[in-house]
Design an enzyme around this catalytic site. Structure first.
Site, PDB file in Angstrom:
ATOM      1  N   ASN A  21     -10.625  -2.992  -6.277  1.00  0.00           N
ATOM      2  CA  ASN A  21      -9.843  -2.050  -7.086  1.00  0.00           C
ATOM      3  C   ASN A  21     -10.471  -1.736  -8.449  1.00  0.00           C
ATOM      4  O   ASN A  21     -10.107  -0.751  -9.094  1.00  0.00           O
ATOM      5  CB  ASN A  21      -8.406  -2.552  -7.287  1.00  0.00           C
ATOM      6  CG  ASN A  21      -7.532  -2.387  -6.065  1.00  0.00           C
ATOM      7  OD1 ASN A  21      -6.565  -3.132  -5.865  1.00  0.00           O
ATOM      8  ND2 ASN A  21      -7.845  -1.421  -5.197  1.00  0.00           N
TER       9      ASN A  21
ATOM     10  N   ASP B  92       0.835  -1.203   0.000  1.00  0.00           N
ATOM     11  CA  ASP B  92       0.000   0.000   0.000  1.00  0.00           C
ATOM     12  C   ASP B  92       0.871   1.255   0.000  1.00  0.00           C
ATOM     13  O   ASP B  92       1.965   1.257   0.564  1.00  0.00           O
ATOM     14  CB  ASP B  92      -0.906  -0.028   1.249  1.00  0.00           C
ATOM     15  CG  ASP B  92      -2.070   0.934   1.129  1.00  0.00           C
ATOM     16  OD1 ASP B  92      -2.273   1.527   0.043  1.00  0.00           O
ATOM     17  OD2 ASP B  92      -2.787   1.097   2.138  1.00  0.00           O
TER      18      ASP B  92
END
Ligand code: FPP
Length: 252
Positions: free
Chosen positions: A69, A21
């Site tokens: 996503n 991330d």
């Protein structure tokens, strides 16, 4: 606690899973487009695989694209799909030569035929490699994985292949994408976020979690070593008591 898991001093983790991330923030801090963050993220992924091999991690699972996503802007989604393609096309021969078995987990039905073929090709070519296993979680969501596993069980029960009354944890685990893989002992998340974000919900039941503020493109060898050292300082008990009390109680 599954068979083989015993309380006691932590060994080196054999299976490490990482939530990569912070690519976007890494780019933003430098006034660069988000795509540059992902490009640098791919570099960090490559070095993480190398470092894992050198640090004795036998299985490395990387969360590279989640079922959520797809909600990102279309340009970013197609850029990430392109990065996966490029990674498999460019790095496969090197990974194969280094003895790395490549596995992709996640739903395959939403993938375009060319990506599905590429993924299957990578798995087939490397399937007999034993030095290390690299698991790429792509179009992966743990809830989706559990739903797909449940559908398989329901189909098997309806067809009379299994008796619903005998379904246990092992039966369900054998239908997950990770059926042939041991659970991760350590899950790392970069960028200071402290969520699991639908990653390996079943498999990480007893994992240790290490959260580091380092943004993924900056996750280098030192950051990897620090996460492993943090893991080494933890005591894993799997719901049991710690060793001295166990011994006092006469446990084996
Ligand atoms: C999180 O950063 C990262 C991702 C959603 C993608 C991870 C992708 C790579 C590491 C590149 C390699 C990719 C493949 C497919 C092999 P973010 O964009 O959420 O960062 P932010 O939270 O700072 O915005």
């Amino acid at each position: 606690m599954s068979a083989g898991q015993r309380p006691g001093p932590t060994a080196h983790p054999g299976h490490v899973a990482i939530i990569m991330d912070g690519n976007g923030r890494w780019a933003q801090m430098r006034g660069l487009p988000r795509q540059e963050g992902h490009r640098r993220g791919l570099e960090a992924l490559r070095s993480a695989v190398r470092n894992a091999g050198e640090l004795g991690v036998r299985i490395l699972t990387l969360y590279s694209f989640s079922t959520e996503n797809w909600r990102r802007p279309a340009t970013e989604v197609s850029f990430l799909l392109g990065l996966l393609k490029r990674f498999v096309e460019k790095d496969l021969s090197e990974l194969h030569a280094a003895g790395v078995r490549v596995r992709i987990i996640g739903g395959r039905d939403d993938l375009t035929p060319d990506i599905r073929r590429l993924v299957e090709h990578a798995e087939t070519v490397t399937r007999d490699n034993t030095r290390m296993t690299l698991v790429i979680a792509f179009n992966y969501g743990a809830r989706d994985e559990i739903v797909r596993a449940t559908r398989k069980l329901a189909r098997d029960a309806a067809a009379g292949r299994i008796d619903a009354a005998t379904i246990d944890e092992a039966t369900l685990a054998s239908r997950l994408d990770t059926a042939d893989l041991p659970d991760p002992e350590l899950v790392i998340r970069t960028s200071g976020e402290t969520r699991i974000s639908n990653f390996l919900l079943w498999q990480a039941a007893y994992a240790e979690f290490v959260f580091t503020p380092v943004l993924w493109p900056d996750f280098n060898r030192a950051a990897f070593e620090e996460a492993l050292a943090e893991y080494g300082r933890r005591e894993r008990r799997f719901g049991a008591l710690s060793e001295p009390i166990d011994r006092a109680a006469g446990a084996a």
